[in-house]
Design an enzyme around this catalytic site. Structure first.
Site, short mmCIF file in Angstrom:
data_model
loop_
_atom_site.label_atom_id
_atom_site.label_comp_id
_atom_site.label_asym_id
_atom_site.label_seq_id
_atom_site.Cartn_x
_atom_site.Cartn_y
_atom_site.Cartn_z
N CYS A 36 0.84 -1.21 0.00
CA CYS A 36 0.00 0.00 0.00
C CYS A 36 0.87 1.25 0.00
CB CYS A 36 -0.98 0.00 1.18
SG CYS A 36 -0.20 0.26 2.78
N ASP A 60 -1.88 -8.84 3.50
CA ASP A 60 -2.13 -7.90 4.59
C ASP A 60 -1.96 -8.59 5.94
OD1 ASP A 60 -3.99 -5.06 4.55
OD2 ASP A 60 -3.73 -6.12 6.45
N SER A 126 8.56 4.36 18.01
CA SER A 126 9.04 5.67 17.57
C SER A 126 9.30 6.57 18.77
CB SER A 126 7.95 6.29 16.69
OG SER A 126 8.19 7.65 16.50
N TYR A 151 -1.50 8.61 14.86
CA TYR A 151 -0.32 7.78 14.55
C TYR A 151 0.47 7.50 15.83
CZ TYR A 151 4.43 6.54 13.25
OH TYR A 151 5.64 5.90 13.19
N LYS A 155 1.13 3.83 18.07
CA LYS A 155 2.41 3.24 18.48
C LYS A 155 2.40 2.99 19.98
CE LYS A 155 4.53 2.85 14.63
NZ LYS A 155 4.81 1.53 14.10
N VAL A 219 10.67 26.01 5.85
CA VAL A 219 11.26 25.69 7.16
C VAL A 219 10.21 26.05 8.21
CG1 VAL A 219 13.09 26.29 8.79
CG2 VAL A 219 13.62 26.10 6.35
N PHE A 220 9.76 25.02 8.92
CA PHE A 220 8.63 25.23 9.83
C PHE A 220 9.06 25.88 11.14
CE2 PHE A 220 6.70 21.27 7.66
CZ PHE A 220 6.08 22.06 6.69
P1 NAD Z 1 6.99 2.48 4.81
O1 NAD Z 1 5.62 3.02 4.56
O2 NAD Z 1 8.03 2.73 3.79
O3 NAD Z 1 6.91 0.90 5.09
C1 NAD Z 1 5.79 0.27 5.66
C2 NAD Z 1 5.44 -0.91 4.78
O4 NAD Z 1 4.32 -1.61 5.35
C3 NAD Z 1 5.03 -0.51 3.35
O5 NAD Z 1 5.77 -1.28 2.43
C4 NAD Z 1 3.54 -0.81 3.29
O6 NAD Z 1 3.15 -1.20 1.99
C5 NAD Z 1 3.41 -1.93 4.31
N1 NAD Z 1 2.09 -2.05 4.94
C6 NAD Z 1 1.34 -1.06 5.50
N2 NAD Z 1 0.21 -1.57 6.03
C7 NAD Z 1 0.25 -2.90 5.82
C8 NAD Z 1 -0.62 -3.98 6.14
N3 NAD Z 1 -1.79 -3.75 6.78
N4 NAD Z 1 -0.28 -5.24 5.77
C9 NAD Z 1 0.88 -5.46 5.11
N5 NAD Z 1 1.75 -4.49 4.78
C10 NAD Z 1 1.44 -3.23 5.13
O7 NAD Z 1 7.45 3.05 6.25
P2 NAD Z 1 8.87 2.96 6.96
O8 NAD Z 1 9.41 4.33 7.05
O9 NAD Z 1 9.70 1.89 6.36
O10 NAD Z 1 8.40 2.55 8.43
C11 NAD Z 1 8.42 1.22 8.89
C12 NAD Z 1 7.93 1.17 10.32
O11 NAD Z 1 8.74 1.98 11.14
C13 NAD Z 1 6.49 1.69 10.51
O12 NAD Z 1 5.85 0.89 11.46
C14 NAD Z 1 6.70 3.08 11.03
O13 NAD Z 1 5.60 3.53 11.81
C15 NAD Z 1 7.94 2.89 11.87
N6 NAD Z 1 8.71 4.14 12.07
C16 NAD Z 1 9.12 4.83 10.98
C17 NAD Z 1 9.82 6.02 11.15
C18 NAD Z 1 10.29 6.82 9.95
O14 NAD Z 1 10.66 7.98 10.10
N7 NAD Z 1 10.34 6.27 8.75
C19 NAD Z 1 10.09 6.50 12.43
C20 NAD Z 1 9.64 5.76 13.53
C21 NAD Z 1 8.94 4.57 13.34
C1 UD1 Z 2 7.84 13.18 12.25
C2 UD1 Z 2 6.55 12.79 12.94
C3 UD1 Z 2 6.83 11.74 13.99
C4 UD1 Z 2 7.56 10.54 13.37
C5 UD1 Z 2 8.84 11.08 12.71
C6 UD1 Z 2 9.62 10.01 12.02
C7 UD1 Z 2 5.24 14.86 12.82
C8 UD1 Z 2 4.58 15.95 13.62
N1 UD1 Z 2 5.96 13.98 13.53
O1 UD1 Z 2 8.70 13.72 13.21
O2 UD1 Z 2 5.62 11.29 14.55
O3 UD1 Z 2 7.86 9.58 14.34
O4 UD1 Z 2 8.47 12.05 11.72
O5 UD1 Z 2 8.91 9.54 10.92
O6 UD1 Z 2 5.09 14.78 11.61
N2 UD1 Z 2 10.57 20.32 8.75
C9 UD1 Z 2 10.56 21.49 8.02
N3 UD1 Z 2 10.02 21.47 6.77
C10 UD1 Z 2 9.47 20.35 6.22
C11 UD1 Z 2 9.49 19.15 6.97
C12 UD1 Z 2 10.04 19.17 8.24
O7 UD1 Z 2 11.05 22.52 8.49
O8 UD1 Z 2 8.96 20.40 5.07
C13 UD1 Z 2 11.20 20.31 10.10
C14 UD1 Z 2 10.25 19.94 11.22
O9 UD1 Z 2 9.61 21.07 11.74
C15 UD1 Z 2 11.23 19.29 12.22
C16 UD1 Z 2 12.29 18.65 11.33
O10 UD1 Z 2 12.20 19.33 10.08
O11 UD1 Z 2 11.85 20.28 13.01
C17 UD1 Z 2 12.07 17.15 11.11
O12 UD1 Z 2 10.75 16.94 10.63
P1 UD1 Z 2 10.23 15.50 10.15
O13 UD1 Z 2 11.20 14.91 9.19
O14 UD1 Z 2 8.82 15.66 9.68
O15 UD1 Z 2 10.29 14.60 11.47
P2 UD1 Z 2 9.66 14.87 12.92
O16 UD1 Z 2 8.87 16.11 12.97
O17 UD1 Z 2 10.77 14.74 13.90
#
Ligand code: NAD
Ligand code: UD1
Length: 340
Positions: A36, A60, A126, A151, A155, A219-220
């Protein structure tokens, strides 16, 4: 010994890097992904990199028949559970989708594991569970916060569920890994992050601006009480993150109970520092403007990663420059992501 693992979400960003690391470590991998938010092209690229392929099942985690079939057909020793939805803004619009995929889906998976007698689990949590932390750096003992969106709450709910599960039955052995901000890509430039639509996270946004796909970065906020007024985060290379999972997998193969580990570098960088570092690595300017704060954002967040260092013998090895070079190699070599 761990011989075969199930990786849910293994075609996604972190899951694909994990699948590659596992195959390189000589572990067999079954990937379950409903695609997805990903494409099976990531798995074909993994085979190009290491000459080995995972078994891929498109399906799934909420489908019991598929899960039972996987556990019957393969001798799974442990599950690494990445599957889920992760876009914070979307989770506010579509809470049912988030609770269904992330909470009900996880519950369903753990029930199937219990039926099959598989009790070793690594769960993707996370740093978002810490909410607005009172103290930096954030250690695993820091109080759990109040996530501001569905979200984050999904978690937290799964973390609580897993704590109850581990306390109910000593056969469970669970690693709760709290990621800080994963960025970067494999050094081959063949796999990386390929978000759908306009990216929410900083690095994918910067890299799409750098190739001209997006006009400029917003830049937020530059009025936070940080060294330059912009938000500070702990960015960790996705390959270091995968290494941390390998260590956690080893650890839970010999000890039961539930263990929480932060996976971060321990160093925070501001948004402006990230822009500069990307420009330096790529040689390409990143136009930006200062915009209002994003609702729900915190000023700063970085890890105390010493528990993982002490207990797992793991620490992040790749610095900011390498993270940026690898992001650039992936983005410039694959401007359309996996769509060639
Ligand atoms: P991603 O979206 O690239 O990977 C998630 C994968 O899960 C996708 O390939 C999607 O197709 C699959 N998926 C979603 N729902 C599904 C379902 N119901 N059944 C089977 N497959 C399903 O995301 P990612 O960045 O690789 O994140 C992986 C995990 O790490 C997630 O649980 C996410 O919440 C967690 N996480 C990610 C970050 C980040 O910044 N990327 C940070 C903290 C935690
Ligand atoms: C986000 C998620 C968090 C998740 C994490 C990792 C939100 C509110 N939080 O965190 O739940 O676990 O990603 O996937 O979305 N920024 C900009 N401009 C942009 C994008 C981001 O200035 O277009 C800034 C943000 O304000 C922040 C930093 O960049 O200070 C990082 O942002 P981002 O990559 O979205 O991660 P988090 O906010 O840490």
């Amino acid at each position: 010994m761990t011989e075969t693992v199930l990786v849910t979400g293994g075609a996604g960003y972190i899951g694909s890097h994990m699948t590659l690391s596992l195959l390189e470590a000589g572990i067999q991998v079954v990937v379950l992904d409903n695609l997805c938010n990903s494409t099976a092209e990531s798995l074909r690229r993994i085979e190009r990199i290491c000459g080995k392929a995972p078994v891929f099942i498109q399906g799934d985690i909420r489908n019991n028949a598929i899960l039972d079939n996987i556990f019957t057909e393969h001798r799974i020793d442990a599950v690494l559970h990445f599957a889920g939805l992760k876009a914070v803004g979307e989770s506010v619009q579509k809470p049912l989708d988030y609770y269904s995929n992330n909470v009900a889906g996880s519950l369903n998976l753990y029930q199937a594991m219990a039926r099959a007698g598989v009790f070793h689990l690594v769960f993707s949590s996370s740093a978002t569970v810490y909410g607005e932390p009172e103290q930096m750096p954030i250690s695993e003992n820091a109080p759990i916060g109040t996530p501001t969106n569905p979200y984050g709450r999904s978690k937290l709910m799964v973390e609580e569920l897993l704590k109850d599960l581990a306390h109910s039955d000593p056969r469970w052995s669970i690693a709760l890994l709290r990621y800080f901000n994963p960025i970067g890509a494999h050094e081959s430039g063949l796999i990386g992050e390929d978000p759908n639509g306009i990216p929410n996270n900083l690095l994918p946004y910067i890299s799409q601006v750098s190739i001209g796909k997006l006009k400029e970065l917003a830049v937020f906020g530059n009025d936070y009480s940080t060294r330059d007024g912009t938000g500070i985060r702990d960015y960790i290379h996705v390959v270091d993150l995968a290494d941390g999972h390998l260590k956690a997998l080893q650890a839970i193969s010999t000890q039961s109970g539930i263990h929480v580990w932060n996976l971060g570098t321990g160093t925070g960088y501001s948004v402006l520092e990230m822009i500069k570092a990307f420009e330096h690595a790529s040689g390409v300017p990143v136009p930006y403007r200062i915009a209002p704060r994003r609702p729900g954002d915190i000023a700063e967040c970085w890890a105390d990663p010493s528990k993982a260092a002490r207990e797992l013998g793991w620490q992040a090895k790749r610095g900011l420059e390498e993270m940026m070079l690898d992001t650039w190699r992936w983005q410039s070599g694959n401007p359309q992501g996996y769509m060639e």
